[in-house]
Write a protein that holds these residues in place. Structure first.
Motif, PDB file in Angstrom:
ATOM      1  N   ILE A 110       1.110  -0.796   0.335  1.00  0.00           N
ATOM      2  CA  ILE A 110      -0.442  -0.408  -0.193  1.00  0.00           C
ATOM      3  C   ILE A 110       0.982   0.780   0.135  1.00  0.00           C
ATOM      4  N   THR A 111       0.304   1.971  -0.594  1.00  0.00           N
ATOM      5  CA  THR A 111       1.309   2.988  -1.164  1.00  0.00           C
ATOM      6  C   THR A 111       0.307   4.670  -0.228  1.00  0.00           C
ATOM      7  N   SER A 112      -0.663   4.489   0.041  1.00  0.00           N
ATOM      8  CA  SER A 112      -1.893   5.927  -0.310  1.00  0.00           C
ATOM      9  C   SER A 112      -2.548   5.163   1.001  1.00  0.00           C
ATOM     10  N   CYS A 113      -3.155   5.505   1.760  1.00  0.00           N
ATOM     11  CA  CYS A 113      -4.467   4.951   2.478  1.00  0.00           C
ATOM     12  C   CYS A 113      -5.049   6.047   3.890  1.00  0.00           C
ATOM     13  N   THR A 114      -4.801   7.065   3.724  1.00  0.00           N
ATOM     14  CA  THR A 114      -6.080   8.372   3.491  1.00  0.00           C
ATOM     15  C   THR A 114      -7.304   8.067   4.353  1.00  0.00           C
ATOM     16  N   ARG A 115      -7.208   9.110   5.111  1.00  0.00           N
ATOM     17  CA  ARG A 115      -8.558   8.536   5.986  1.00  0.00           C
ATOM     18  C   ARG A 115      -9.073   6.744   6.169  1.00  0.00           C
ATOM     19  N   MET A 116      -8.225   6.106   5.960  1.00  0.00           N
ATOM     20  CA  MET A 116      -8.791   4.636   5.522  1.00  0.00           C
ATOM     21  C   MET A 116      -9.242   4.170   6.853  1.00  0.00           C
ATOM     22  N   PHE A 117      -9.798   4.950   8.330  1.00  0.00           N
ATOM     23  CA  PHE A 117     -10.353   4.444   8.980  1.00  0.00           C
ATOM     24  C   PHE A 117     -11.498   5.685   9.670  1.00  0.00           C
ATOM     25  N   GLN A 118     -10.977   7.073   9.004  1.00  0.00           N
ATOM     26  CA  GLN A 118     -12.165   7.864   9.467  1.00  0.00           C
ATOM     27  C   GLN A 118     -13.227   7.894  10.232  1.00  0.00           C
ATOM     28  N   GLY A 119     -13.449   8.252  11.457  1.00  0.00           N
ATOM     29  CA  GLY A 119     -14.325   7.716  11.521  1.00  0.00           C
ATOM     30  C   GLY A 119     -14.732   6.545  12.233  1.00  0.00           C
ATOM     31  N   CYS A 120     -14.259   6.011  12.052  1.00  0.00           N
ATOM     32  CA  CYS A 120     -14.131   4.143  13.049  1.00  0.00           C
ATOM     33  C   CYS A 120     -14.570   4.746  14.176  1.00  0.00           C
ATOM     34  N   ASP A 121     -15.275   5.231  15.345  1.00  0.00           N
ATOM     35  CA  ASP A 121     -15.396   5.300  16.453  1.00  0.00           C
ATOM     36  C   ASP A 121     -15.334   4.388  17.048  1.00  0.00           C
ATOM     37  N   ARG A 122     -16.176   3.406  16.758  1.00  0.00           N
ATOM     38  CA  ARG A 122     -16.049   2.475  17.652  1.00  0.00           C
ATOM     39  C   ARG A 122     -14.348   1.022  17.317  1.00  0.00           C
ATOM     40  N   ASN A 180       6.195   1.139   2.583  1.00  0.00           N
ATOM     41  CA  ASN A 180       5.911   1.858   0.674  1.00  0.00           C
ATOM     42  C   ASN A 180       4.822   3.225   1.051  1.00  0.00           C
ATOM     43  N   ILE A 181       4.449   3.164   2.307  1.00  0.00           N
ATOM     44  CA  ILE A 181       3.273   3.992   2.095  1.00  0.00           C
ATOM     45  C   ILE A 181       3.290   5.795   1.730  1.00  0.00           C
ATOM     46  N   VAL A 182       3.322   6.410   1.729  1.00  0.00           N
ATOM     47  CA  VAL A 182       3.560   8.224   0.862  1.00  0.00           C
ATOM     48  C   VAL A 182       2.415   8.889   1.875  1.00  0.00           C
ATOM     49  N   ASP A 183       1.446   8.571   1.822  1.00  0.00           N
ATOM     50  CA  ASP A 183       0.242   9.603   2.251  1.00  0.00           C
ATOM     51  C   ASP A 183      -0.710   8.888   3.314  1.00  0.00           C
ATOM     52  N   CYS A 184      -1.060   9.190   4.844  1.00  0.00           N
ATOM     53  CA  CYS A 184      -1.345   8.360   5.253  1.00  0.00           C
ATOM     54  C   CYS A 184      -1.927   9.104   5.714  1.00  0.00           C
ATOM     55  N   PRO A 239       9.230   5.530   6.371  1.00  0.00           N
ATOM     56  CA  PRO A 239      10.130   6.500   5.691  1.00  0.00           C
ATOM     57  C   PRO A 239       9.780   7.102   4.459  1.00  0.00           C
ATOM     58  N   ASN A 240       8.820   6.329   4.205  1.00  0.00           N
ATOM     59  CA  ASN A 240       8.670   7.262   2.693  1.00  0.00           C
ATOM     60  C   ASN A 240       7.635   8.535   2.856  1.00  0.00           C
ATOM     61  N   ALA A 241       7.035   8.061   3.430  1.00  0.00           N
ATOM     62  CA  ALA A 241       5.914   9.252   3.949  1.00  0.00           C
ATOM     63  C   ALA A 241       6.216  10.476   3.773  1.00  0.00           C
ATOM     64  N   THR A 242       5.599  11.130   2.788  1.00  0.00           N
ATOM     65  CA  THR A 242       4.748  12.841   3.260  1.00  0.00           C
ATOM     66  C   THR A 242       4.102  13.386   4.188  1.00  0.00           C
ATOM     67  N   GLY A 243       3.072  12.602   4.175  1.00  0.00           N
ATOM     68  CA  GLY A 243       2.324  13.635   4.553  1.00  0.00           C
ATOM     69  C   GLY A 243       1.170  12.644   5.546  1.00  0.00           C
ATOM     70  N   CYS A 244       1.629  12.991   7.030  1.00  0.00           N
ATOM     71  CA  CYS A 244       0.973  12.470   8.215  1.00  0.00           C
ATOM     72  C   CYS A 244      -0.130  13.374   8.965  1.00  0.00           C
ATOM     73  N   ASP A 245      -0.226  14.707   8.316  1.00  0.00           N
ATOM     74  CA  ASP A 245      -1.241  15.574   8.514  1.00  0.00           C
ATOM     75  C   ASP A 245      -2.329  14.024   9.805  1.00  0.00           C
ATOM     76  N   GLY A 246      -2.848  14.591  11.409  1.00  0.00           N
ATOM     77  CA  GLY A 246      -4.375  14.147  11.192  1.00  0.00           C
ATOM     78  C   GLY A 246      -3.780  12.554  11.671  1.00  0.00           C
ATOM     79  N   MET A 247      -2.903  11.849  11.731  1.00  0.00           N
ATOM     80  CA  MET A 247      -2.689  10.520  11.237  1.00  0.00           C
ATOM     81  C   MET A 247      -3.682   9.997  12.569  1.00  0.00           C
ATOM     82  N   TYR A 248      -3.349  10.454  14.133  1.00  0.00           N
ATOM     83  CA  TYR A 248      -4.259  10.031  15.583  1.00  0.00           C
ATOM     84  C   TYR A 248      -5.439  11.030  15.521  1.00  0.00           C
ATOM     85  N   ALA A 249      -5.415  12.675  15.194  1.00  0.00           N
ATOM     86  CA  ALA A 249      -6.180  12.979  16.092  1.00  0.00           C
ATOM     87  C   ALA A 249      -7.300  12.987  16.240  1.00  0.00           C
TER      88      ALA A 249
END
Length: 373
Positions: free
Chosen positions: A208-220, A231-235, A255-265
């Motif tokens: 996987i190279t991109s997993c943005t919002r993969m679990f966003q809103g899974c509040d339980r 290999n993740i570039v954007d999370c 090691p290759n991620a360029t964006g980790c904004d809000g990952m655990y917000a």
């Protein structure tokens, strides 16, 4: 002999054997009951596509597949595994009567546009062939297989209102029992606002190279252990609003991620975040731990490229370690941080050590939103 004799008869009650399985095969015992010293032999038959894994036994000691009855009843459980093909996820729903094919975005669009072949319930919402298979011996367990390498939104938004807007109080809950993402490259919004409660396996993210919002809103969802994240570039916003999340890896290697904004917000139940995060190429750490107000420390980080760290540890009031260390790492990078407003706003103020470290950080890094108490 010239004296009275008293005779007492001791009767032994038969000991019973109770059999259980995890649903992917059958188990038998010969005999099913007996007396102290009797030997019992277990056997099992896996269902097609499953494999026998182990016996779990209480009340006796198992040697190979044989145990000897002692003074108690015995419970024996056969555990089977069901290997997954690539690009498949196995889900357990709370109800045996629940059919996941009819309560998701794809079905909503199918009902709205019944003549559009793109919204066939046996297709993924983003096209391609998909299949739901119910495990007959476990009717609340389903496997979802999709041949494409783009799983964006594949298992998102399970419950919709008639107007198509998201219904934030889903009527179902589900667990991920197993998952094989080998060959999947994009998992953006894969479980977006899904009623996940548990992920019972590690998630191997090797392709996987991109997993943005993969679990966003899974509040339980309570836990998510990622492996092979090289290999993740954007999370971006990967776990945003996962309010119940507590179980995370101790090391997050990106090691290759360029964006980790809000990952655990807004992971507000989390007390122990990762102990270390490797993010040498990440340019944005904006809101990475924003409003994680129960975490006890900030992770040790490796960062060389971050220019935006706004709201990094915003209102993480219970932090008692690594506040000053994090600031020193961020200000010693190969590049200059240009956006840092709110990076440490109220971070550690409720702890003696955290407040002491916070006091040593320039005020410009601690400014909060005036509207925020």
């Amino acid at each position: 002999t010239g004296s009275d004799v008293t005779a007492q008869a001791n009767y032994e009650t038969a000991k019973n054997v109770t059999l259980q399985t995890n649903g992917f095969g059958s188990i038998s015992a010969t005999p099913m009951s007996g007396f102290i010293g009797d030997k019992v032999t277990l056997s099992n038959t896996p269902n097609p596509g499953s494999e026998f894994s182990a016996y779990l036994i209480t009340g006796a000691t198992l040697i190979d597949n044989i145990f000897t009855l002692t003074g108690t009843d015995v419970t024996a459980k056969a555990v089977f595994t069901r290997p997954l093909n690539a690009k498949t996820v196995r889900l357990e729903f709370e109800s045996t009567s629940y059919d996941p094919r009819y309560d998701n975005y794809q079905n909503y669009m199918h009902n709205k546009y019944p003549d559009n072949p793109n919204y066939d319930i046996n297709k993924a919402w983003n096209g391609g062939s998909a299949a739901w298979t119910q495990i007959t011996t476990n009717p609340n367990v389903w496997e979802y297989t999709y041949s494409g390498d783009n799983w964006d939104g594949a298992l998102s938004n399970w419950t919709w209102l008639e107007d198509g807007s998201h219904y934030n109080t889903p009527c179902i809950s589900l667990k991920v029992l197993d998952i094989n993402l080998n060959g999947v490259t994009h998992a953006d919004s894969m479980f977006y606002y899904s009623p996940l409660t548990d992920i019972m396996c590690e998630l191997n993210m090797s392709t996987i190279t991109s997993c943005t919002r993969m679990f966003q809103g899974c509040d339980r969802v309570k836990n998510c252990l990622l492996t092979n994240t090289n290999n993740i570039v954007d999370c971006f916003n990967m776990f945003l609003y996962c309010f119940a999340l507590t179980g995370v890896p101790s090391l997050v290697d990106l090691p290759n991620a360029t964006g980790c904004d809000g990952m655990y917000a807004y992971c507000s139940a989390m007390t122990n975040p990762p102990t270390a995060m490797n993010m040498p190429k990440t340019t944005s750490l904006n809101g990475l731990f924003k409003d994680c107000y129960n975490i006890h420390y900030l992770p040790h980080i490796t960062a060389y490229s971050a220019t935006d760290v706004c709201d990094y540890a915003y209102k993480d009031t219970k932090v008692s370690a690594n506040v000053l260390e994090t600031y020193n790492v961020l200000t010693s990078q190969q590049v200059e941080v240009t956006n840092y407003t709110g990076a440490f706003y109220k971070c550690g103020v409720d702890t003696t050590q955290g407040a002491s470290e916070l006091a040593q950080i320039p005020s410009a890094w601690k400014q909060g939103d005036p509207r925020d108490p």
